[in-house]
Write an enzyme that holds these catalytic residues in place. Structure first.
Site, short mmCIF file in Angstrom:
data_model
loop_
_atom_site.label_atom_id
_atom_site.label_comp_id
_atom_site.label_asym_id
_atom_site.label_seq_id
_atom_site.Cartn_x
_atom_site.Cartn_y
_atom_site.Cartn_z
N CYS A 85 0.83 -1.22 0.00
CA CYS A 85 0.00 0.00 0.00
C CYS A 85 0.86 1.26 0.00
O CYS A 85 0.49 2.28 -0.57
CB CYS A 85 -0.95 -0.01 1.18
SG CYS A 85 -0.12 -0.04 2.78
N HIS A 234 -2.51 1.03 7.48
CA HIS A 234 -2.71 1.03 6.04
C HIS A 234 -2.44 2.41 5.46
O HIS A 234 -2.82 3.42 6.04
CB HIS A 234 -4.15 0.60 5.75
CG HIS A 234 -4.47 0.40 4.31
ND1 HIS A 234 -3.67 -0.32 3.45
CD2 HIS A 234 -5.53 0.83 3.57
CE1 HIS A 234 -4.23 -0.32 2.24
NE2 HIS A 234 -5.35 0.36 2.29
N ASN A 255 -8.51 4.30 -2.01
CA ASN A 255 -7.88 3.09 -1.51
C ASN A 255 -7.22 2.33 -2.66
O ASN A 255 -7.30 2.75 -3.82
CB ASN A 255 -8.94 2.21 -0.81
CG ASN A 255 -8.33 1.26 0.21
OD1 ASN A 255 -7.11 1.13 0.33
ND2 ASN A 255 -9.18 0.58 0.96
#
Length: 293
Positions: A85, A234, A255
């Protein structure tokens, strides 16, 4: 140019949903935050647009709607079963700023960062280097992109695995092109107003947040952490903001779990309360000539 350091590390994934974190307890969190003593954030008055800005910002703002030709804001990527990520969020933020400031639309390659970014924080955190699917840090990935720029997804298509770093594209008919340099940093002001101003003038904000059990059940609406244990951390990027009917502010966040997740690949999160520490730190990119020292 000065910025601050983050030592939050993005690394772990679980089946079906990929995160990028290690679990942190209160003692570890304090230790990691202490890493910021190495570097300091930028004074907002050092950036031209912020120094000379007296804008009354709108209640609703969405980069995807304001800049419909920016492919990095339009394309929702999927990191799949890989804890990268950090690479998706940082290359996306760089590409957003490049498109907004220079009208150069790029579909950035997180794979290039995964393959080649091996930057490590200063001591005593050198065990938290940027390392493909194993994870990375906001600060180090920003610093690496400052020096190495981004390349197009066509050059290094995403493989959900770290590959050998190369100066030649995977496809023989594609030439490696590094796009113009953008500088990256953060501001001393991490208020909602300060973060909105940075986003409005320069582009998306690279952020990280604690993932709790109830976030795994998100399907839409404004998320505010209520129940469950903290499981991961995250990295994502804030691409806008808005207000609920009662005036409560929220962030619009892009995202990297595919367009079928959440609200077409994005989600909204309560703003102004540092929910899941999402306002604890943020980074963004800007044209280097914007910085006046």
């Amino acid at each position: 140019m000065k910025t601050w350091i983050t030592i939050f590390y993005f690394a772990v994934f679980v089946p079906d949903i990929s995160f990028c974190a290690i679990s942190l307890n209160a003692k570890n969190l304090k230790t990691l935050r202490d890493g910021r003593k190495y570097l300091q954030p930028i004074n907002p008055f050092s950036l031209k647009k912020l120094r000379h800005s007296n804008l009354n910002l709108p209640k609703f703002y969405d980069l995807q709607k304001e800049y419909p030709d920016c492919i990095s804001l339009k394309n929702i990527k999927n990191q799949r079963n890989c804890g990268a990520c950090w690479a998706f969020a940082s290359t996306g933020a760089y590409a957003d700023a490049l498109c907004i400031s220079k009208n150069i639309s790029v579909d950035p390659s997180p794979q290039y960062s995964m393959n080649c970014d091996k930057f490590c924080p200063p001591e005593p955190y050198q065990d938290r280097c940027d390392d493909g699917c194993k994870g990375g840090t906001l600060y180090m990935s920003t610093l690496w992109l400052n020096e190495n720029h981004i390349v197009d997804e066509k050059c290094f298509p995403y493989a959900a695995d770290k590959k050998q770093c190369s100066s030649e594209c995977n496809a023989s008919d594609v030439q490696l092109q590094k796009y113009p340099q953008m500088c990256g940093g953060t501001l001393r002001d991490n208020s909602v107003k300060g973060m909105r101003a940075a986003l409005y003038h320069y582009g998306s904000l690279l952020v990280g947040f604690f993932v709790y059990d109830d976030f795994n059940q998100y399907h839409g609406g404004v998320y505010k952490q209520k129940t469950g244990r903290q499981t991961d951390y995250h990295a994502v990027r804030i691409v806008g903001w808005g207000e609920e009917d009662d005036g409560s502010p929220y962030w619009i966040i892009q995202n990297s779990w595919g367009e079928n997740w959440g609200e077409k690949g994005r989600f909204r999160m309560a703003a102004g309360i540092n929910d899941c520490i999402i306002e604890e730190e943020y980074y963004f990119f800007f044209p280097c000539d914007e910085f006046e020292g």
